[in-house]
Write a protein that holds these residues in place. Structure first.
Motif, PDB file in Angstrom:
ATOM      1  N   GLY A  22      37.096  21.092  34.645  1.00  0.00           N
ATOM      2  CA  GLY A  22      36.930  20.052  35.635  1.00  0.00           C
ATOM      3  C   GLY A  22      35.542  20.136  36.249  1.00  0.00           C
ATOM      4  N   ALA A  23      35.029  18.998  36.685  1.00  0.00           N
ATOM      5  CA  ALA A  23      33.704  18.956  37.308  1.00  0.00           C
ATOM      6  C   ALA A  23      33.837  18.811  38.819  1.00  0.00           C
ATOM      7  CB  ALA A  23      32.890  17.796  36.744  1.00  0.00           C
ATOM      8  N   MET A  24      33.000  19.546  39.540  1.00  0.00           N
ATOM      9  CA  MET A  24      32.953  19.481  40.997  1.00  0.00           C
ATOM     10  C   MET A  24      31.500  19.270  41.406  1.00  0.00           C
ATOM     11  SD  MET A  24      34.277  22.383  43.737  1.00  0.00           S
ATOM     12  CE  MET A  24      36.012  22.032  43.458  1.00  0.00           C
ATOM     13  N   SER A  25      31.270  18.386  42.355  1.00  0.00           N
ATOM     14  CA  SER A  25      29.899  18.138  42.786  1.00  0.00           C
ATOM     15  C   SER A  25      29.404  19.299  43.646  1.00  0.00           C
ATOM     16  CB  SER A  25      29.824  16.843  43.587  1.00  0.00           C
ATOM     17  OG  SER A  25      30.422  17.012  44.866  1.00  0.00           O
ATOM     18  N   PRO A  26      28.073  19.489  43.735  1.00  0.00           N
ATOM     19  CA  PRO A  26      27.540  20.541  44.614  1.00  0.00           C
ATOM     20  C   PRO A  26      27.992  20.370  46.063  1.00  0.00           C
ATOM     21  CG  PRO A  26      25.837  19.790  43.108  1.00  0.00           C
ATOM     22  CD  PRO A  26      27.005  18.862  42.926  1.00  0.00           C
ATOM     23  N   ALA A  27      28.079  19.132  46.515  1.00  0.00           N
ATOM     24  CA  ALA A  27      28.491  18.890  47.900  1.00  0.00           C
ATOM     25  C   ALA A  27      29.948  19.304  48.112  1.00  0.00           C
ATOM     26  CB  ALA A  27      28.303  17.416  48.250  1.00  0.00           C
TER      27      ALA A  27
END
Length: 530
Positions: free
Chosen positions: A80-85
């Motif tokens: 899964g991808a998670m944003s830096p924010a």
């Protein structure tokens, strides 16, 4: 990689905490876990713990920060991808949740080769989790040389904290989030300790290829001349059992790197499955479960506080975590020379594959990318059909890069080393699960020994019509018909149907590799049909 001030992060967490216990040794952690009612002692002094609702990993809850470093390199179909924010919000909230809790800090190492080493700091409110990771990673000053500049890693372990999918981008309130650029990991909402060690492996798997190191989910041991043997295999195939050999010093039982100089262990301990643990078949592992400070996960105890290893009422994934130095035969420095032998283990519940087969380098890469084993469909009465399991590189959940990256590296390593590859089936013969029987461990050990000591190098072989690999016609001490599975079945035509079925599963699985699948040296269905 972006420079990041790990000590500043660790200081921020410590400032929020009620107290921080720094690098407590095992007896102290045992006492603290008992005081906090986190654990109980077995009759022999091992630490028995329960992990609650999660008795295994949560691969669907693993996320990687998508940034400039990972955007075009990570195998996003697998993570899964998670944003830096979102990650920064999760980190801030996790730190806040640690406020007021007494914390345990362990500063450990990962990577026995000082040139490819990580300095791993784990911060957790749980004494038994601190003991677990102290058992499993490398304790500075023990056996392994510390490098001059280990890559810093910080793992923020907050099992009591629940993530918010809307706020943090997680799937549920459980999350394992990895920032590859900063080497920071957050584990929340699960007490299963395996997530801690596997997060270290995931970081290593991402960074190691860029240094020319092949990261491997395998065990490894040493021959008499210092050459290494590698054992790849999914859970239940015998990876830990077969690599624990009193005549072959153990490098490690789970996670390794293969560099230009040889093989090195990533860890300093073992995380062995204990389901149906037998003191005669696995004496070294059994002895380790009876030592003080070994962590037993989800193992049921009887009234006398003795482990009942065949009790699966909590889970079949019962585990023991102990330092590698408690084993009787270990490799000095947890390193070995260039591998001479590569073994792929499978427990074929279809009863099709031979107990041993020699692979060409191309076939070895194919089976590495396939990562096959088979398991019984379930425990319900009357359910006897096996289920195929394919896990690329024998560890897909921990592989952040596309499998072909690791496959290409393995191909190069096999070519440059001249290592011989073998497929060993520890599963069923004479029929599939429910009809046939499990190949006995004594025969498997004889076959493995023959593969490792070179006895099979010049043995007479037959070429399997369907799978294309070579199978020895005779091995001393092993019943000859066992080497040809079709001969062990009462109904040869039933074997043929089952073999075609399994070959079709291999083909279907490999289709995900696109154009590469057309040239892959997999099962030859057309020839078999003729």
């Amino acid at each position: 990689m972006t420079l990041f001030d790990h000590e500043a992060l660790r200081s921020t967490i410590a400032a929020r905490a009620g107290s921080v216990s720094l690098n407590d040794i095992a007896p102290v952690l045992v006492a603290r876990s008992l005081q906090g009612e986190e654990s109980e002692l077995t009759a022999d002094g091992a630490v028995s713990v329960r992990t609650g609702a999660f008795t295994g990993r949560s691969p669907k809850d693993k996320f990687i920060v998508r940034d400039g470093l990972t955007d075009t390199t990570v195998w996003w179909d697998n993570s899964g991808a998670m944003s830096p924010a979102q990650f920064d919000l999760l980190l801030a909230d996790a730190i806040a949740a640690m406020g007021g809790h007494g914390l345990f800090r362990q500063d450990l190492l990962a990577g026995a080769d000082p040139r490819h080493q990580y300095g791993v700091t784990v911060l957790t409110p749980s004494a038994w989790h601190a003991l677990f990771i102290r058992n499993l990673l490398i304790r500075p000053g023990e056996m392994v040389e510390t490098g001059s500049n280990p890559t810093p890693v910080t793992i923020v372990h907050v099992p009591h904290f629940r993530a918010d999918p809307a706020r943090h981008g997680s799937r549920t309130d459980t999350v394992i989030a990895l920032d590859m650029s900063r080497n920071v990991v957050i584990i929340a909402g699960t007490s299963y300790a395996g997530e801690i060690k596997k997060s270290v492996f995931s970081l290593f798997n991402f960074h190691a290829p860029r240094q020319g190191v092949l990261p491997m989910h395998c065990s490894a041991n040493l021959g008499k001349d210092g050459e290494a043997a590698l054992f790849f295999g999914l859970s239940g195939t015998g990876k830990t059992t077969l690599s624990n050999d009193p005549n072959r010093p153990l490098i490690g039982d789970d996670e390794h790197g293969w560099s230009a100089d040889g093989v090195f262990n990533l860890e300093g301990g073992c995380y062995a499955k204990t389901i149906n643990l037998n003191p005669k078949a696995e004496p070294e592992i059994f002895a380790a479960t009876r030592r003080f400070a070994t962590v037993l996960e989800n193992v049921v105890l009887d009234d006398a506080k003795v482990p009942v290893f065949d009790d699966v009422s909590l889970t079949e994934n019962t585990r023991a975590a102990y330092p590698i130095h408690v084993l009787p035969a270990i490799a000095k420095g947890s390193v070995g020379g260039t591998p001479k032998t590569v073994v792929f283990l499978t427990a074929d519940a279809f009863g099709v594959l031979p107990p041993v087969a020699r692979l060409t380098p191309e076939q070895a890469v194919y089976h590495f990318l396939s990562g096959y084993t088979a398991k019984v469909a379930g425990t319900e009465r009357g359910v006897t059909e096996p289920q195929a399991t394919f896990s690329a590189c024998f560890g897909a959940p921990f592989m952040p890069l596309h499998p072909t990256v690791y496959g290409d590296m393995l191909a190069e390593k096999l070519t440059s080393s001249g290592a011989t590859a073998w497929l060993i089936n520890t599963g069923w013969t004479g029929g599939g699960y429910g009809t046939g029987k499990r190949i006995d461990i004594a025969s498997t050990r004889r076959l493995l020994t023959a593969a490792l000591d070179g006895s099979l190098d010049n043995a007479a072989m037959r070429t399997d019509d369907l799978f294309g690999f070579e199978v020895p016609l005779a091995v001393p001490g092993v019943e000859a018909r066992l080497l040809t599975p079709r001969l062990t079945w009462a109904d040869a035509q039933a074997y043929d149907r089952q073999a075609l079925h399994l070959a079709g599963l291999f083909r279907a699985n490999f289709e995900k590799f696109g154009d590469a699948a057309n040239a892959a040296p997999g099962p030859r269905l057309a020839q078999a049909a003729e």
